[in-house]
Design a protein around this motif. Structure first.
Motif, PDB file in Angstrom:
ATOM      1  N   ARG A  76      46.610  90.224  30.619  1.00  0.00           N
ATOM      2  CA  ARG A  76      45.901  91.790  29.875  1.00  0.00           C
ATOM      3  C   ARG A  76      45.990  92.641  30.323  1.00  0.00           C
ATOM      4  NH1 ARG A  76      41.551  89.728  26.566  1.00  0.00           N
ATOM      5  NH2 ARG A  76      40.686  87.295  27.177  1.00  0.00           N
ATOM      6  N   ALA A  77      46.432  93.901  29.282  1.00  0.00           N
ATOM      7  CA  ALA A  77      46.676  95.071  29.842  1.00  0.00           C
ATOM      8  C   ALA A  77      44.736  95.313  30.798  1.00  0.00           C
ATOM      9  CB  ALA A  77      46.945  95.733  28.500  1.00  0.00           C
ATOM     10  N   PRO A  78      45.732  96.198  32.167  1.00  0.00           N
ATOM     11  CA  PRO A  78      44.529  96.854  32.860  1.00  0.00           C
ATOM     12  C   PRO A  78      42.859  97.401  32.056  1.00  0.00           C
ATOM     13  CG  PRO A  78      46.700  98.227  33.585  1.00  0.00           C
ATOM     14  CD  PRO A  78      46.606  97.471  32.265  1.00  0.00           C
ATOM     15  N   ALA A  79      42.595  97.193  32.422  1.00  0.00           N
ATOM     16  CA  ALA A  79      40.963  97.544  31.342  1.00  0.00           C
ATOM     17  C   ALA A  79      40.563  98.593  30.719  1.00  0.00           C
ATOM     18  CB  ALA A  79      40.026  96.579  31.810  1.00  0.00           C
ATOM     19  N   PRO A  80      40.190  98.693  29.897  1.00  0.00           N
ATOM     20  CA  PRO A  80      39.951 100.738  29.823  1.00  0.00           C
ATOM     21  C   PRO A  80      38.090 100.551  29.927  1.00  0.00           C
ATOM     22  CG  PRO A  80      39.269  98.810  27.415  1.00  0.00           C
ATOM     23  CD  PRO A  80      39.648  98.014  29.097  1.00  0.00           C
ATOM     24  N   LYS A  81      38.506 102.698  30.232  1.00  0.00           N
ATOM     25  CA  LYS A  81      37.345 102.824  30.494  1.00  0.00           C
ATOM     26  C   LYS A  81      35.934 102.288  29.556  1.00  0.00           C
ATOM     27  CE  LYS A  81      38.657 106.365  33.262  1.00  0.00           C
ATOM     28  NZ  LYS A  81      38.999 108.561  33.644  1.00  0.00           N
ATOM     29  N   ASP A  82      35.255 101.532  29.671  1.00  0.00           N
ATOM     30  CA  ASP A  82      34.105 100.872  28.820  1.00  0.00           C
ATOM     31  C   ASP A  82      32.800 100.426  29.679  1.00  0.00           C
ATOM     32  OD1 ASP A  82      33.142  99.787  27.035  1.00  0.00           O
ATOM     33  OD2 ASP A  82      33.721  97.807  27.122  1.00  0.00           O
ATOM     34  N   ALA A  83      31.396 100.828  29.865  1.00  0.00           N
ATOM     35  CA  ALA A  83      30.824 100.814  30.316  1.00  0.00           C
ATOM     36  C   ALA A  83      29.462  99.915  28.872  1.00  0.00           C
ATOM     37  CB  ALA A  83      29.706 102.198  31.082  1.00  0.00           C
ATOM     38  N   GLU A  84      29.530  99.659  28.589  1.00  0.00           N
ATOM     39  CA  GLU A  84      29.554  99.084  27.273  1.00  0.00           C
ATOM     40  C   GLU A  84      29.406  97.574  27.546  1.00  0.00           C
ATOM     41  OE1 GLU A  84      27.872  98.547  22.758  1.00  0.00           O
ATOM     42  OE2 GLU A  84      29.153 100.401  23.575  1.00  0.00           O
ATOM     43  N   PRO A  85      28.304  96.660  27.777  1.00  0.00           N
ATOM     44  CA  PRO A  85      28.287  94.895  28.131  1.00  0.00           C
ATOM     45  C   PRO A  85      27.687  94.872  26.708  1.00  0.00           C
ATOM     46  CG  PRO A  85      26.154  95.689  28.873  1.00  0.00           C
ATOM     47  CD  PRO A  85      26.879  97.282  28.800  1.00  0.00           C
ATOM     48  N   PRO A  86      28.414  93.685  26.396  1.00  0.00           N
ATOM     49  CA  PRO A  86      28.361  92.723  25.402  1.00  0.00           C
ATOM     50  C   PRO A  86      26.872  91.886  24.792  1.00  0.00           C
ATOM     51  CG  PRO A  86      30.535  91.079  26.263  1.00  0.00           C
ATOM     52  CD  PRO A  86      29.464  92.890  27.636  1.00  0.00           C
ATOM     53  N   THR A  87      26.797  92.148  24.332  1.00  0.00           N
ATOM     54  CA  THR A  87      25.233  91.168  23.367  1.00  0.00           C
ATOM     55  C   THR A  87      25.552  89.897  24.228  1.00  0.00           C
ATOM     56  OG1 THR A  87      26.117  90.146  21.850  1.00  0.00           O
ATOM     57  CG2 THR A  87      24.708  92.917  21.978  1.00  0.00           C
ATOM     58  N   ALA A  88      24.689  89.218  24.665  1.00  0.00           N
ATOM     59  CA  ALA A  88      23.944  87.777  25.218  1.00  0.00           C
ATOM     60  C   ALA A  88      24.342  86.542  23.559  1.00  0.00           C
ATOM     61  CB  ALA A  88      22.663  88.295  25.656  1.00  0.00           C
ATOM     62  N   PRO A  89      25.268  86.182  24.348  1.00  0.00           N
ATOM     63  CA  PRO A  89      25.443  84.811  23.663  1.00  0.00           C
ATOM     64  C   PRO A  89      23.979  84.131  22.813  1.00  0.00           C
ATOM     65  CG  PRO A  89      26.965  84.695  25.659  1.00  0.00           C
ATOM     66  CD  PRO A  89      25.898  85.611  25.390  1.00  0.00           C
ATOM     67  N   GLY A  90      24.461  84.028  21.845  1.00  0.00           N
ATOM     68  CA  GLY A  90      23.077  83.025  21.305  1.00  0.00           C
ATOM     69  C   GLY A  90      22.895  81.323  20.737  1.00  0.00           C
ATOM     70  N   LYS A  91      21.875  80.844  20.387  1.00  0.00           N
ATOM     71  CA  LYS A  91      21.605  79.450  20.774  1.00  0.00           C
ATOM     72  C   LYS A  91      22.307  78.638  21.365  1.00  0.00           C
ATOM     73  CE  LYS A  91      20.451  80.704  15.539  1.00  0.00           C
ATOM     74  NZ  LYS A  91      20.645  80.266  14.224  1.00  0.00           N
ATOM     75  N   LEU A  92      22.185  78.668  22.050  1.00  0.00           N
ATOM     76  CA  LEU A  92      23.020  77.819  23.236  1.00  0.00           C
ATOM     77  C   LEU A  92      23.053  76.148  22.932  1.00  0.00           C
ATOM     78  CD1 LEU A  92      25.510  77.401  25.639  1.00  0.00           C
ATOM     79  CD2 LEU A  92      23.554  77.655  27.024  1.00  0.00           C
ATOM     80  N   THR A  93      23.637  75.147  23.153  1.00  0.00           N
ATOM     81  CA  THR A  93      22.746  73.408  22.990  1.00  0.00           C
ATOM     82  C   THR A  93      23.888  73.406  23.614  1.00  0.00           C
ATOM     83  OG1 THR A  93      24.376  73.683  21.294  1.00  0.00           O
ATOM     84  CG2 THR A  93      22.532  73.995  20.545  1.00  0.00           C
ATOM     85  N   VAL A  94      23.533  72.337  23.848  1.00  0.00           N
ATOM     86  CA  VAL A  94      24.502  71.276  24.984  1.00  0.00           C
ATOM     87  C   VAL A  94      24.112  69.884  24.773  1.00  0.00           C
ATOM     88  CG1 VAL A  94      22.691  70.571  26.765  1.00  0.00           C
ATOM     89  CG2 VAL A  94      25.162  70.532  28.081  1.00  0.00           C
ATOM     90  N   LYS A  95      25.127  69.091  24.811  1.00  0.00           N
ATOM     91  CA  LYS A  95      25.376  67.488  24.830  1.00  0.00           C
ATOM     92  C   LYS A  95      25.709  66.633  25.768  1.00  0.00           C
ATOM     93  CE  LYS A  95      25.653  68.031  19.342  1.00  0.00           C
ATOM     94  NZ  LYS A  95      26.090  67.336  18.133  1.00  0.00           N
ATOM     95  N   PRO A  96      25.145  65.689  26.017  1.00  0.00           N
ATOM     96  CA  PRO A  96      26.250  64.862  27.091  1.00  0.00           C
ATOM     97  C   PRO A  96      27.246  64.426  26.381  1.00  0.00           C
ATOM     98  CG  PRO A  96      24.448  63.414  26.623  1.00  0.00           C
ATOM     99  CD  PRO A  96      24.646  64.706  26.058  1.00  0.00           C
ATOM    100  N   SER A  97      28.845  64.403  27.488  1.00  0.00           N
ATOM    101  CA  SER A  97      30.122  63.770  27.018  1.00  0.00           C
ATOM    102  C   SER A  97      30.594  62.942  28.643  1.00  0.00           C
ATOM    103  CB  SER A  97      30.959  64.540  27.243  1.00  0.00           C
ATOM    104  OG  SER A  97      30.600  65.534  26.486  1.00  0.00           O
ATOM    105  N   GLY A  98      29.398  61.634  28.600  1.00  0.00           N
ATOM    106  CA  GLY A  98      29.555  60.547  29.741  1.00  0.00           C
ATOM    107  C   GLY A  98      28.672  61.433  31.374  1.00  0.00           C
TER     108      GLY A  98
END
Length: 322
Positions: A119-141
């Motif tokens: 990626r290019a060097p990061a721009p000046k940005d102090a605003e974080p993303p929102t939290a990811p939503g509706k996290l689920t998990v399923k076993p795979s072995g």
């Protein structure tokens, strides 16, 4: 009567002995399969996360070698299928491949090459993303799990999602995806996962909601995660006493970067390596007291690559000035 020449008798005897040599040890000359499913994700302008599917072998895969542009850059144990590389150059294109090794020294063909442009060097940005939503998990072995979540939002763009287990980051995926396969887990073990979004300026979102999973029981769930050969001595310098610790690092399927050190049954300090974890036997020394004749019970445990704490070492007793 026709006589058989002595040389013919010798040859026949050797042939007979060779044919009866059922005790000869078989030679392993079959290499592992080439790793498949190689992916490379540039989480920032200077770091990548590399991941692949495990190889198979007629005995056991004991290690992997990661190549960048044809040059070996990292050796990893056979139970590790992902690694983070840092210190890369912004906007530069890199090509990666990986191959598997077995105990007999056989090596697989390299995986198909995968390229990534940093990626290019990061721009000046102090605003974080929102939290990811509706996290689920399923076993795979017993050793893997698949997580899914709702995409986060950002004023610029989400460039990466980081997966955490019990507060430790154990995996990362590209910001354009909302699923992740997490490998390297242990059978019959409780896990708690969260996900954070990250942007190009390395602003991190709040955690998603937590999900819990208990992996299925299976072979290998009872591996020893305790540091071995634990020894403790003391030395005195300028009127100050120090504890000198040494131990064999547990085989956990990846580098152990953090330890908890307990004194007299309570956590006293945390050890984190400043760079790469040392190979083989580890050593650490720290100030404990200025008083002679003080007795301490000492033990330690490792934080495993899956984010859990491993078993404690044996407890040792030591006395300053003793």
């Amino acid at each position: 009567m026709r006589r058989i020449p002595p040389l013919a008798l010798t040859a026949a005897a050797l042939l007979l002995l060779t044919g009866c040599g059922g005790d000869a040890e078989a030679v392993d000359d079959r290499p592992p399969t080439a790793p498949r499913g190689l992916t490379v994700h540039a989480g920032s302008a200077t770091s990548v996360h590399v991941m692949w599917n495990k190889s198979t072998d007629d005995t056991e895969v004991t290690g992997y070698e990661l190549y960048r542009g044809g040059k070996l850059v990292r050796k990893l144990p056979g139970t590790t299928y992902m690694v983070d590389l840092t210190g890369l150059t912004p906007r530069k294109k890199y090509v990666f491949s990986v191959r598997a090794l077995d105990a007999a020294g056989n090596s697989s063909h390299r995986s198909p090459e995968v390229s990534v442009t940093m990626r290019a060097p990061a721009p000046k940005d102090a605003e974080p993303p929102t939290a990811p939503g509706k996290l689920t998990v399923k076993p795979s072995g017993g050793r893997a799990a698949t997580l899914s979540w709702r995409a986060a939002r950002d004023n610029e763009a989400v460039t990466s999602y980081d997966i955490y287990q019990a507060g430790s980051r154990i995996h990362s995926v590209d910001g354009g995806t909302t699923t992740a396969l997490v490998t390297g887990l242990r059978p019959g073990t409780d896990y708690t996962f969260t996900v954070r979004a990250r942007d190009a300026a390395d602003n991190a979102s709040p955690d998603s909601g937590r999900v819990k999973l208990t992996t299925a029981p299976g072979a290998g769930g009872d591996e020893d995660t305790a540091p071995g050969g634990f020894k403790v001595t003391t030395h005195e310098t300028d009127g100050a006493y120090y504890l000198d610790l040494s131990w064999d690092q547990p085989r956990t399927g990846g580098d152990v970067a953090e330890y908890e050190i307990h004194l007299n049954g309570r956590q006293a300090t945390t050890l984190q390596w400043g760079g790469s974890a040392p190979a083989g036997r580890a050593k650490h020394s720290f100030f404990i007291s200025r008083e002679e004749g003080q007795t301490y019970r000492v033990k330690l445990r490792a934080k495993l690559p899956d984010g859990n704490w491993g078993a404690f070492s044996e407890e040792r007793t030591v006395t300053t000035g003793g």
